[in-house]
Write a protein that holds these residues in place. Structure first.
Motif, mmCIF file in Angstrom:
data_model
loop_
_atom_site.group_PDB
_atom_site.id
_atom_site.type_symbol
_atom_site.label_atom_id
_atom_site.label_comp_id
_atom_site.label_asym_id
_atom_site.label_seq_id
_atom_site.Cartn_x
_atom_site.Cartn_y
_atom_site.Cartn_z
ATOM 1 N N VAL A 107 48.268 61.006 68.508
ATOM 2 C CA VAL A 107 47.176 61.395 69.405
ATOM 3 C C VAL A 107 46.613 60.083 69.939
ATOM 4 C CG1 VAL A 107 44.919 62.484 69.585
ATOM 5 C CG2 VAL A 107 46.699 63.517 68.145
ATOM 6 N N THR A 108 46.830 59.827 71.242
ATOM 7 C CA THR A 108 46.667 58.485 71.804
ATOM 8 C C THR A 108 45.712 58.476 72.990
ATOM 9 O OG1 THR A 108 48.918 57.911 71.123
ATOM 10 C CG2 THR A 108 47.932 56.554 72.856
ATOM 11 N N VAL A 109 44.771 57.518 72.986
ATOM 12 C CA VAL A 109 43.882 57.349 74.126
ATOM 13 C C VAL A 109 44.673 56.720 75.272
ATOM 14 C CG1 VAL A 109 43.024 55.086 73.323
ATOM 15 C CG2 VAL A 109 41.624 56.485 74.870
ATOM 16 N N ASP A 110 44.452 57.237 76.465
ATOM 17 C CA ASP A 110 45.311 56.924 77.608
ATOM 18 C C ASP A 110 44.815 55.703 78.386
ATOM 19 O OD1 ASP A 110 47.290 57.098 79.480
ATOM 20 O OD2 ASP A 110 46.525 58.891 80.483
ATOM 21 N N TYR A 111 44.868 54.527 77.739
ATOM 22 C CA TYR A 111 44.682 53.254 78.449
ATOM 23 C C TYR A 111 45.350 52.170 77.629
ATOM 24 C CZ TYR A 111 40.738 51.246 75.686
ATOM 25 O OH TYR A 111 39.932 50.698 74.719
ATOM 26 N N VAL A 112 45.244 50.920 78.063
ATOM 27 C CA VAL A 112 46.097 49.855 77.524
ATOM 28 C C VAL A 112 46.002 49.726 76.007
ATOM 29 C CG1 VAL A 112 44.369 48.043 77.934
ATOM 30 C CG2 VAL A 112 46.795 47.440 77.800
ATOM 31 N N PHE A 113 44.807 49.875 75.440
ATOM 32 C CA PHE A 113 44.645 49.776 73.990
ATOM 33 C C PHE A 113 45.471 50.829 73.256
ATOM 34 C CE2 PHE A 113 42.133 51.895 70.558
ATOM 35 C CZ PHE A 113 42.470 51.021 69.532
ATOM 36 N N GLY A 114 45.342 52.083 73.673
ATOM 37 C CA GLY A 114 46.077 53.157 73.016
ATOM 38 C C GLY A 114 47.581 53.022 73.170
ATOM 39 N N HIS A 115 48.011 52.673 74.376
ATOM 40 C CA HIS A 115 49.456 52.536 74.625
ATOM 41 C C HIS A 115 50.047 51.381 73.812
ATOM 42 C CE1 HIS A 115 49.364 55.586 77.674
ATOM 43 N NE2 HIS A 115 48.493 54.921 78.416
ATOM 44 N N THR A 116 49.318 50.262 73.747
ATOM 45 C CA THR A 116 49.817 49.119 72.982
ATOM 46 C C THR A 116 49.844 49.436 71.494
ATOM 47 O OG1 THR A 116 48.781 47.659 74.626
ATOM 48 C CG2 THR A 116 49.579 46.638 72.609
ATOM 49 N N LEU A 117 48.808 50.114 71.023
ATOM 50 C CA LEU A 117 48.735 50.474 69.607
ATOM 51 C C LEU A 117 49.864 51.424 69.221
ATOM 52 C CD1 LEU A 117 47.174 50.098 67.024
ATOM 53 C CD2 LEU A 117 45.552 51.842 67.786
ATOM 54 N N GLN A 118 50.126 52.412 70.065
ATOM 55 C CA GLN A 118 51.239 53.316 69.775
ATOM 56 C C GLN A 118 52.575 52.572 69.847
ATOM 57 O OE1 GLN A 118 51.326 57.151 71.703
ATOM 58 N NE2 GLN A 118 53.523 57.368 71.418
ATOM 59 N N ARG A 119 52.738 51.743 70.860
ATOM 60 C CA ARG A 119 53.987 50.982 71.003
ATOM 61 C C ARG A 119 54.284 50.159 69.761
ATOM 62 N NH1 ARG A 119 53.334 45.930 74.660
ATOM 63 N NH2 ARG A 119 52.486 45.190 72.661
ATOM 64 N N ASP A 120 53.270 49.444 69.278
ATOM 65 C CA ASP A 120 53.477 48.571 68.129
ATOM 66 C C ASP A 120 53.679 49.376 66.846
ATOM 67 O OD1 ASP A 120 53.293 46.369 69.755
ATOM 68 O OD2 ASP A 120 51.245 45.853 69.203
ATOM 69 N N THR A 121 53.004 50.517 66.735
ATOM 70 C CA THR A 121 53.194 51.356 65.554
ATOM 71 C C THR A 121 54.582 51.978 65.547
ATOM 72 O OG1 THR A 121 50.815 51.882 65.601
ATOM 73 C CG2 THR A 121 52.201 53.223 64.170
ATOM 74 N N GLU A 122 55.039 52.437 66.700
ATOM 75 C CA GLU A 122 56.393 52.991 66.785
ATOM 76 C C GLU A 122 57.437 51.956 66.379
ATOM 77 O OE1 GLU A 122 56.150 56.456 70.215
ATOM 78 O OE2 GLU A 122 56.623 54.398 70.809
ATOM 79 N N SER A 123 57.232 50.723 66.787
ATOM 80 C CA SER A 123 58.172 49.667 66.417
ATOM 81 C C SER A 123 58.251 49.520 64.903
ATOM 82 C CB SER A 123 57.741 48.340 67.059
ATOM 83 O OG SER A 123 58.593 47.286 66.679
ATOM 84 N N ALA A 124 57.087 49.561 64.236
ATOM 85 C CA ALA A 124 57.065 49.468 62.775
ATOM 86 C C ALA A 124 57.702 50.701 62.128
ATOM 87 C CB ALA A 124 55.625 49.299 62.292
ATOM 88 N N ILE A 125 57.459 51.858 62.706
ATOM 89 C CA ILE A 125 58.028 53.106 62.179
ATOM 90 C C ILE A 125 59.551 53.073 62.251
ATOM 91 C CG2 ILE A 125 58.283 55.580 62.656
ATOM 92 C CD1 ILE A 125 55.310 55.490 63.596
ATOM 93 N N PHE A 126 60.067 52.652 63.387
ATOM 94 C CA PHE A 126 61.526 52.650 63.573
ATOM 95 C C PHE A 126 62.211 51.647 62.638
ATOM 96 C CE2 PHE A 126 60.530 53.966 68.192
ATOM 97 C CZ PHE A 126 60.406 55.295 67.797
ATOM 98 N N LYS A 127 61.500 50.572 62.286
ATOM 99 C CA LYS A 127 62.089 49.577 61.386
ATOM 100 C C LYS A 127 62.316 50.138 59.983
ATOM 101 C CE LYS A 127 60.388 45.402 63.684
ATOM 102 N NZ LYS A 127 59.442 44.250 63.609
ATOM 103 N N VAL A 128 61.557 51.155 59.618
ATOM 104 C CA VAL A 128 61.740 51.777 58.297
ATOM 105 C C VAL A 128 62.360 53.171 58.439
ATOM 106 C CG1 VAL A 128 59.955 50.438 57.146
ATOM 107 C CG2 VAL A 128 59.326 52.563 58.298
ATOM 108 N N GLN A 129 63.121 53.352 59.545
ATOM 109 C CA GLN A 129 63.888 54.578 59.787
ATOM 110 C C GLN A 129 63.012 55.827 59.898
ATOM 111 O OE1 GLN A 129 65.323 52.223 57.252
ATOM 112 N NE2 GLN A 129 66.102 51.482 59.222
ATOM 113 N N GLY A 130 61.803 55.656 60.417
ATOM 114 C CA GLY A 130 60.947 56.803 60.663
ATOM 115 C C GLY A 130 61.238 57.449 62.008
#
Length: 337
Positions: A107-130
């Protein structure tokens, strides 16, 4: 420091780029301000970062979160102190996922902070096969996020991540409690939380929430002693943002005193040269890209029955060492030599 005269000006940026840049322009041109501190908004921080770049001014960031500030937008005039989206995401995406199930919905706020936060979290998730099962965007300052949270419930993701902050995060946690999201077996991870947010929400509705933070008032005797002095003045415990503003300005003034100069480029270079060890963030340093390095902490909000005193809100689940807590310097895209 004795003999060092400091004048403090305060401006309300109203989370608006035009308003904030106008304030800073006046401060520079008319008031001869040497350094800007805090800036609790990523879009505003990126704009001011460009204004300060290459001048004789200094930018000390605590509240702004986007990791681009020490990545593609890095500047020799800027120090990013408390946290960033990569550090918040790394704690959530890698540690929480490993412990509690590795399917996610944002659930993401639709501006640069939210998009960057989701982007960086997804990167961490994918590194642990999430896996990320979906995203629901909402505008900044949304009153009712129930539709977004219901979509997250329906996804059956093990972890619902709130890539928002402030009032949006507070409203999201309250609505999640009303929808019994945690009680029904899903986990709730807020990606940016301050102690005052938990105080506003209350333990009854915030209990069980996971989040990563750079500071907590009750971490150790030194943080408790400083926080008690803060409480005596402000009647609330300090947040990680307030601790970061204090520590960054204190380190800036040490550098100014050591140099006997307030030239921004020289001061930031001196800040990077000097160790940043202090009572609030422990041992640390400032990297070439302007990123302040220190440990990060994973917390869970206590149940009301577990809290023994006012502001006793958090359980420490784990410590992310300083050398692992922030994005590796060679991965950010900073081009400072």
């Amino acid at each position: 420091k004795k003999g060092l005269k400091v004048e403090l000006l305060i401006g309300d940026i109203k989370n608006n780029v035009e308003t904030s840049t106008g304030i800073v322009r006046k401060w520079f041109d008319t008031d001869k301000v040497d350094a800007i501190a805090d800036i609790p908004n990523s879009s505003v921080a990126l704009a001011i970062n460009e204004m300060v770049r290459g001048t004789n001014k200094t930018l000390l960031l605590s509240g702004a979160a986007t990791s681009d500030l020490t990545g593609k937008a890095c500047s020799p005039n800027t120090v990013h102190w408390t946290y960033d989206t990569w550090a918040l995401a790394n704690g959530a995406g890698s540690v929480i996922g490993k412990r509690f199930g590795n399917t996610w919905y944002f659930v993401t706020v639709d501006y640069v902070f939210g998009h960057t936060l989701q982007r960086d979290t997804e990167s961490a998730i994918f590194k642990v096969q999430g896996r990320v099962l979906g995203t629901s965007l909402h505008p900044l300052n949304t009153i009712d996020v129930s539709p977004n949270l219901k979509k997250a419930q329906e996804s059956k993701a093990r972890i619902i991540a709130l890539a928002n902050g402030g009032a949006d995060m507070i409203n999201s946690v309250r609505k999640a409690a009303d929808l019994d999201i945690i009680k029904s077996g899903q986990h709730l991870a807020a990606l940016l939380v301050n102690d005052t947010d938990i105080h506003t929400i209350g333990l009854e509705k915030a209990q069980g929430l996971f989040f990563t933070s750079a500071f907590y008032w009750d971490l150790n005797p030194k943080t408790r002693a400083w926080s008690q002095r803060f409480f005596e003045r402000h009647h609330q415990m300090p947040t990680q943002l307030q601790a970061g503003v204090y520590a960054s300005i204190a380190h800036y003034l040490k550098a100014v005193d050591a140099l006997r100069s307030d030239d921004g480029l020289k001061v930031v270079a001196k800040m990077k040269e000097m160790p940043t060890s202090d009572a609030l963030f422990g041992d640390g340093r400032i990297r070439r890209d302007g990123r302040k390095i220190h440990p990060m902490y994973l917390f869970e909000v206590k149940k009301p029955t577990e809290s023994k005193a006012p502001w006793d809100y958090l359980k420490l689940l784990g410590v992310i060492p300083a050398n692992e807590a922030f994005r590796p310097e060679n991965e950010g895209g900073c081009r400072l030599s």
